[in-house]
Design an enzyme around this catalytic site. Sequence first.
Site, PDB file in Angstrom:
ATOM      1  N   ILE A  29       3.114   4.504  -0.042  1.00 59.28           N
ATOM      2  CA  ILE A  29       4.382   4.894  -0.655  1.00 59.28           C
ATOM      3  C   ILE A  29       5.151   3.667  -1.164  1.00 59.28           C
ATOM      4  O   ILE A  29       5.740   3.678  -2.251  1.00 59.28           O
ATOM      5  CB  ILE A  29       5.231   5.660   0.389  1.00 59.28           C
ATOM      6  CG1 ILE A  29       4.496   6.931   0.824  1.00 59.28           C
ATOM      7  CG2 ILE A  29       6.615   5.979  -0.151  1.00 59.28           C
ATOM      8  CD1 ILE A  29       5.007   7.529   2.125  1.00 59.28           C
ATOM      9  N   LYS A  67      11.744   7.420  14.037  1.00 62.44           N
ATOM     10  CA  LYS A  67      12.199   8.029  12.775  1.00 62.44           C
ATOM     11  C   LYS A  67      13.570   8.689  12.966  1.00 62.44           C
ATOM     12  O   LYS A  67      14.375   8.763  12.031  1.00 62.44           O
ATOM     13  CB  LYS A  67      11.147   9.017  12.259  1.00 62.44           C
ATOM     14  CG  LYS A  67       9.853   8.319  11.828  1.00 62.44           C
ATOM     15  CD  LYS A  67      10.065   7.468  10.576  1.00 62.44           C
ATOM     16  CE  LYS A  67       9.302   6.205  10.511  1.00 62.44           C
ATOM     17  NZ  LYS A  67       9.517   5.418   9.309  1.00 62.44           N
ATOM     18  N   TYR A  92       6.781   7.420  17.632  1.00 53.35           N
ATOM     19  CA  TYR A  92       6.929   7.448  16.171  1.00 53.35           C
ATOM     20  C   TYR A  92       8.099   8.366  15.797  1.00 53.35           C
ATOM     21  O   TYR A  92       8.987   7.984  15.023  1.00 53.35           O
ATOM     22  CB  TYR A  92       5.627   7.932  15.516  1.00 53.35           C
ATOM     23  CG  TYR A  92       5.728   8.055  14.005  1.00 53.35           C
ATOM     24  CD1 TYR A  92       5.719   6.914  13.203  1.00 53.35           C
ATOM     25  CD2 TYR A  92       5.853   9.301  13.383  1.00 53.35           C
ATOM     26  CE1 TYR A  92       5.832   7.017  11.818  1.00 53.35           C
ATOM     27  CE2 TYR A  92       5.963   9.407  12.000  1.00 53.35           C
ATOM     28  CZ  TYR A  92       5.950   8.261  11.229  1.00 53.35           C
ATOM     29  OH  TYR A  92       6.077   8.362   9.851  1.00 53.35           O
ATOM     30  N   SER A  97      11.359  10.194   8.288  1.00 49.95           N
ATOM     31  CA  SER A  97      10.316  11.226   8.259  1.00 49.95           C
ATOM     32  C   SER A  97      10.896  12.516   8.836  1.00 49.95           C
ATOM     33  O   SER A  97      11.824  12.478   9.656  1.00 49.95           O
ATOM     34  CB  SER A  97       9.132  10.779   9.116  1.00 49.95           C
ATOM     35  OG  SER A  97       8.266  11.851   9.360  1.00 49.95           O
ATOM     36  N   SER A 156      -1.810   8.749   2.824  1.00 47.92           N
ATOM     37  CA  SER A 156      -1.800   7.282   2.861  1.00 47.92           C
ATOM     38  C   SER A 156      -2.615   6.844   4.071  1.00 47.92           C
ATOM     39  O   SER A 156      -3.228   7.652   4.752  1.00 47.92           O
ATOM     40  CB  SER A 156      -0.359   6.780   2.984  1.00 47.92           C
ATOM     41  OG  SER A 156       0.109   7.061   4.284  1.00 47.92           O
ATOM     42  N   SER A 204       0.847  -1.201   0.000  1.00 46.39           N
ATOM     43  CA  SER A 204       0.000   0.000   0.000  1.00 46.39           C
ATOM     44  C   SER A 204       0.878   1.246   0.000  1.00 46.39           C
ATOM     45  O   SER A 204       2.103   1.164   0.125  1.00 46.39           O
ATOM     46  CB  SER A 204      -0.908   0.010   1.246  1.00 46.39           C
ATOM     47  OG  SER A 204      -0.114   0.190   2.395  1.00 46.39           O
TER      48      SER A 204
HETATM   49  N1  NAP Z   1       2.387   9.136   5.017  1.00 44.94           N
HETATM   50  C1  NAP Z   1       3.199  10.106   5.413  1.00 44.94           C
HETATM   51  O1  NAP Z   1       2.818  11.291   5.461  1.00 44.94           O
HETATM   52  C2  NAP Z   1       4.620   9.785   5.792  1.00 44.94           C
HETATM   53  C3  NAP Z   1       5.460  10.857   6.142  1.00 44.94           C
HETATM   54  C4  NAP Z   1       6.764  10.583   6.502  1.00 44.94           C
HETATM   55  C5  NAP Z   1       7.224   9.268   6.500  1.00 44.94           C
HETATM   56  N2  NAP Z   1       6.388   8.246   6.165  1.00 44.94           N
HETATM   57  C6  NAP Z   1       6.922   6.876   6.199  1.00 44.94           C
HETATM   58  O2  NAP Z   1       6.658   6.236   4.973  1.00 44.94           O
HETATM   59  C7  NAP Z   1       6.592   4.821   5.161  1.00 44.94           C
HETATM   60  C8  NAP Z   1       5.397   4.257   4.426  1.00 44.94           C
HETATM   61  O3  NAP Z   1       4.216   4.784   5.000  1.00 44.94           O
HETATM   62  P1  NAP Z   1       2.862   5.028   4.201  1.00 44.94           P
HETATM   63  O4  NAP Z   1       2.504   6.441   4.400  1.00 44.94           O
HETATM   64  O5  NAP Z   1       2.913   4.481   2.841  1.00 44.94           O
HETATM   65  O6  NAP Z   1       1.859   4.182   5.135  1.00 44.94           O
HETATM   66  P2  NAP Z   1       0.937   2.918   4.853  1.00 44.94           P
HETATM   67  O7  NAP Z   1       0.132   3.095   3.618  1.00 44.94           O
HETATM   68  O8  NAP Z   1       0.241   2.676   6.146  1.00 44.94           O
HETATM   69  O9  NAP Z   1       1.983   1.744   4.557  1.00 44.94           O
HETATM   70  C9  NAP Z   1       2.709   1.135   5.562  1.00 44.94           C
HETATM   71  C10 NAP Z   1       3.105  -0.252   5.088  1.00 44.94           C
HETATM   72  O10 NAP Z   1       3.860  -0.877   6.140  1.00 44.94           O
HETATM   73  C11 NAP Z   1       3.329  -2.183   6.325  1.00 44.94           C
HETATM   74  N3  NAP Z   1       3.550  -2.685   7.675  1.00 44.94           N
HETATM   75  C12 NAP Z   1       3.024  -2.229   8.832  1.00 44.94           C
HETATM   76  N4  NAP Z   1       3.417  -3.003   9.849  1.00 44.94           N
HETATM   77  C13 NAP Z   1       4.198  -3.976   9.322  1.00 44.94           C
HETATM   78  C14 NAP Z   1       4.885  -5.088   9.866  1.00 44.94           C
HETATM   79  N5  NAP Z   1       4.813  -5.380  11.158  1.00 44.94           N
HETATM   80  N6  NAP Z   1       5.602  -5.855   9.028  1.00 44.94           N
HETATM   81  C15 NAP Z   1       5.660  -5.597   7.699  1.00 44.94           C
HETATM   82  N7  NAP Z   1       5.016  -4.575   7.132  1.00 44.94           N
HETATM   83  C16 NAP Z   1       4.291  -3.771   7.937  1.00 44.94           C
HETATM   84  C17 NAP Z   1       1.850  -2.031   6.053  1.00 44.94           C
HETATM   85  O11 NAP Z   1       1.261  -3.297   5.826  1.00 44.94           O
HETATM   86  P3  NAP Z   1      -0.301  -3.571   6.144  1.00 44.94           P
HETATM   87  O12 NAP Z   1      -1.057  -3.050   4.954  1.00 44.94           O
HETATM   88  O13 NAP Z   1      -0.360  -5.032   6.288  1.00 44.94           O
HETATM   89  O14 NAP Z   1      -0.649  -2.827   7.384  1.00 44.94           O
HETATM   90  C18 NAP Z   1       1.883  -1.159   4.822  1.00 44.94           C
HETATM   91  O15 NAP Z   1       2.133  -1.922   3.680  1.00 44.94           O
HETATM   92  C19 NAP Z   1       6.559   4.604   6.684  1.00 44.94           C
HETATM   93  O16 NAP Z   1       7.843   4.201   7.119  1.00 44.94           O
HETATM   94  C20 NAP Z   1       6.250   5.979   7.239  1.00 44.94           C
HETATM   95  O17 NAP Z   1       6.778   6.193   8.531  1.00 44.94           O
HETATM   96  C21 NAP Z   1       5.089   8.478   5.804  1.00 44.94           C
END
Ligand code: NAP
Length: 373
Positions: free
Chosen positions: A48, A201, A197, A170, A232, A46
Amino acid sequence: MEALLLGAGLLLGAYVLVYYNLVKAPPCGGIASLRGRTAVVTGANSGIGKMTALELARRGARVVLACRSRERGEAAAFDLRQESGNNEVIFMSLDLASLASVRAFATAFLSSEPRLDILIHNAGISSCGRTREPFNLLLRVNHIGPFLLTHLLLPRLKTCAPSRVVVVSSAAHRRGRLDFTRLNRPVVGWRQELRAYADSKLANVLFARELATRLEGTGVTCYAAHPGPVNSELFLRHVPGWLCPLLRPLAWLVLRAPRGGAQTPLYCALQEGIEPLSGRYFANCRVEEVPPAARDDRAAHRLWETSKRLAGLGPGEEAEPDEDSQPEDPGAPSALSNLHPEEPTVSEPYPSPQSPALGDADQLWMRAWEFVI
Ligand SMILES: NC(=O)c1ccc[n+]([C@@H]2O[C@H](COP(=O)([O-])OP(=O)(O)OC[C@H]3O[C@@H](n4cnc5c(N)ncnc54)[C@H](OP(=O)(O)O)[C@@H]3O)[C@@H](O)[C@H]2O)c1
């Protein structure tokens, strides 16, 4: 009527400004063809991670989606094969919350995949949800699991060098503070979770820094990447149901699409010539300076030692500079020395480090963050 039209025009103009200055992400460039190379993207079902994997597949890489749910992982692999026209997209099971699962993934990967060129630690959580563990689940999933996985896959990264590790961090790391006496304590309640969190990071940034130092000369380089504020499920999945109809349209308007969020991690994985910036933090496809806590070498070293213990790393599994390592292209540069802002090591042709002042979008988000915690 005229006033109404004027108001609507001004609103539209303001949004266009916000969109182009804050929401739109600069596109990554980098190596156009990845044919013959293998990439692992964690949490690629899902957000990013999925968009990152899609771009790698479009460029011809063999892409392993390392996901915790077989159903979601297989479905994502199917989507990505269809969208990219690349059949070399596969799912492998990985739950970063479980050290046994991380080890099982590494064993399965090393026995079936001869190459590893790009390792992207994308998976992350912002809350423990309903899970109650006797340890800090946010630190486990966001840092300790990736720390262990890196070590277990390092021999393959070294033999395929030049190769790269990208840790998706992040801008929230700027709010992080590592208290080594309570690092692995369970977190309870949303305020503690937001702090944990940010701490995890910060751990990502310090890990990339220390790893780069230890891998100097091996041809394996690593980077911490901030994707920007992205629309996301990361935070939205934990929002009460009644708030979602309000927040989702707002998030769609003011946050980056996941494809935009994938650009900086992709830049770190693909951009040629950034090897001398190994260990640095990138946002908006350029290197950025980090606050003192994120370039504290003593803290990075202490975090490394603590992480070794928390990850149950055995003797002989640790990343150390390897004198005998024979990267495929031994000329691949990598250096983390002299990274202090007062002693810039890299000038042309690399972008100069951005000042500690954040980009506009991140500044807004960090102010909101400060307000919350
Ligand atoms: N969104 C933002 O604004 C933002 C900003 C800064 C940094 N980030 C970073 O970007 C990265 C991706 O986040 P995203 O925004 O794309 O969020 P997301 O859509 O919630 O994606 C997170 C992914 O991590 C997986 N995951 C969660 N727990 C896990 C585990 N125990 N083992 C393996 N996989 C696991 C989830 O799988 P499931 O679908 O099974 O839960 C999902 O595929 C993260 O590291 C986040 O900290 C995001």
